[in-house]
Design a protein around this motif. Structure first.
Motif, PDB file in Angstrom:
ATOM      1  N   GLY A  22     -26.835 -22.383  16.899  1.00  0.00           N
ATOM      2  CA  GLY A  22     -26.466 -22.299  18.303  1.00  0.00           C
ATOM      3  C   GLY A  22     -25.790 -20.972  18.592  1.00  0.00           C
ATOM      4  N   PRO A  47     -30.348 -28.289  19.370  1.00  0.00           N
ATOM      5  CA  PRO A  47     -29.082 -27.916  20.021  1.00  0.00           C
ATOM      6  C   PRO A  47     -28.582 -29.000  20.959  1.00  0.00           C
ATOM      7  CG  PRO A  47     -30.927 -26.747  21.016  1.00  0.00           C
ATOM      8  CD  PRO A  47     -31.468 -27.445  19.798  1.00  0.00           C
ATOM      9  N   LEU A  70     -31.337 -19.144  22.931  1.00  0.00           N
ATOM     10  CA  LEU A  70     -31.392 -19.271  21.476  1.00  0.00           C
ATOM     11  C   LEU A  70     -32.584 -18.526  20.885  1.00  0.00           C
ATOM     12  CD1 LEU A  70     -30.294 -22.981  20.926  1.00  0.00           C
ATOM     13  CD2 LEU A  70     -28.912 -20.900  21.065  1.00  0.00           C
ATOM     14  N   ALA A 285     -20.781 -22.668  25.483  1.00  0.00           N
ATOM     15  CA  ALA A 285     -21.612 -21.772  24.675  1.00  0.00           C
ATOM     16  C   ALA A 285     -20.999 -20.383  24.569  1.00  0.00           C
ATOM     17  CB  ALA A 285     -23.017 -21.697  25.264  1.00  0.00           C
TER      18      ALA A 285
END
Length: 330
Positions: A22, A47, A70, A285
């Protein structure tokens, strides 16, 4: 997600093995590969944010599909020589001569001087018909990730966690039309008063099912048959770290069972690092990416320190002074 970048060499030993591809794991790998370290990223391609159509609150990537981010990250680490291994890690164990052995599902093993765990967490959802299929789209958790997209629309918050009332109070920032349903956790008098003070209505549950129309959430149906039309449902899932690979290594954990790390991501076991949601359930993230970079900086410095000590010992041995004692002055 495609598996476009693979380790096609016979290498089984690395400076660093990163478990999890990730934002946190890929950013750690990127920094380390640019520091000319040998790096492998082992990733199962699942993910946590895969159900979401778009990523938000990530500067320069706001609104971009998570899988696109990603894929871009995979290409970037490959450009600097890091390798991606599509697979799962069963266990990490201490190596007989130092470092660690990373055992992959299927029997293969990788040796690493250091290991970074970036495997995220599992969201455990309540067993409500129709809920799981909508998770990440019309059933949501993070207001900062999705609140703006459902602003000024009717929202329902499910009371399934001690933090659920606070989640409803926070969502009031995005919408004036919020209904709180104490699904499996009764409201305290204090919480009920706080919700009332903020103009948040309460509809006694539990929820029996989520109703859809053309594949999108339409309403929440309560056990008595009453329906609440809404644009989205928010809930606070039970979160469990994906850290089983470190079981047996004796890493310290906090009272809730999460791995303890310092600010750089070091666990209490030398050479083992952890970043992102596997240690911090609040990390978005962009936060995980920053944690990956911070760990990579510190990890590379630790490797340099190890190498300096090794080279210094060899230098002293070659000079006939293995102890490093200063030569007497004549």
């Amino acid at each position: 997600m495609t598996g476009a970048y693979h380790d096609t060499t016979d290498r089984t030993s690395y400076d660093v093995v990163v478990i999890g591809g990730g934002a946190g794991g890929l950013n750690a790998a990127l920094v380390l590969a640019r520091a000319r370290r040998t790096v492998a990223v082992v990733d199962a391609g699942e993910p946590r944010n895969a159900p979401s159509a778009h990523m938000h609150s990530f500067l320069s990537r706001d609104g971009v599909p998570p899988l696109t981010v990603l894929e871009t990250g995979r290409a970037e680490i490959a450009r600097y020589g890091a390798v991606l291994i599509d697979g799962r890690v069963d266990q990490v164990e201490a190596g007989e001569k130092g470092g660690y052995v990373v055992h992959l599902a299927g029997g293969a093993a990788l040796r690493a001087r250091h290991v970074v765990l970036a495997t995220g967490l599992r969201d455990e959802l309540p067993d409500i018909p129709g809920l799981r299929a909508l998770w990440g789209n019309d059933v949501l958790f993070c207001p900062y990730c999705h609140g703006y997209e459902v602003r000024d629309q009717p929202l329902v918050v499910l009371g399934v966690h001690p933090a659920s009332p606070g989640q409803a109070l926070l969502l009031r920032q995005w919408s004036h039309d919020i209904v709180y349903v104490p699904h499996s956790l009764p409201l305290t008098d204090e919480d009920r008063e706080r919700l009332d003070a903020r103009g948040i209505k309460v509809a006694e549950g539990p929820v029996s099912t989520l109703l859809t129309k053309d594949g999108r959430l339409h309403a929440v149906e309560l056990a008595g048959g009453r329906t609440l039309e809404c644009a989205a449902v928010f809930l606070f899932p039970r979160m469990t770290p994906n850290d089983a690979a470190f079981d047996g290594l004796g890493c310290e954990r906090d009272e809730q069972g999460w791995l303890v790390t310092d600010r750089a991501g070091r666990t209490t076991r030398p050479g083992l690092w952890a970043v992102g949601n596997v240690v911090d359930p609040r990390a978005q993230a962009v936060t995980a990416a920053g944690m990956g970079a911070a760990a990579a900086f510190a990890l590379n410095h630790d490797l340099v320190d190890e190498e300096v000590e090794r080279d210094l010992a060899a230098h002293r041995a070659a000079a006939g002074n293995p102890s490093g004692t200063p030569a007497p002055v004549s």
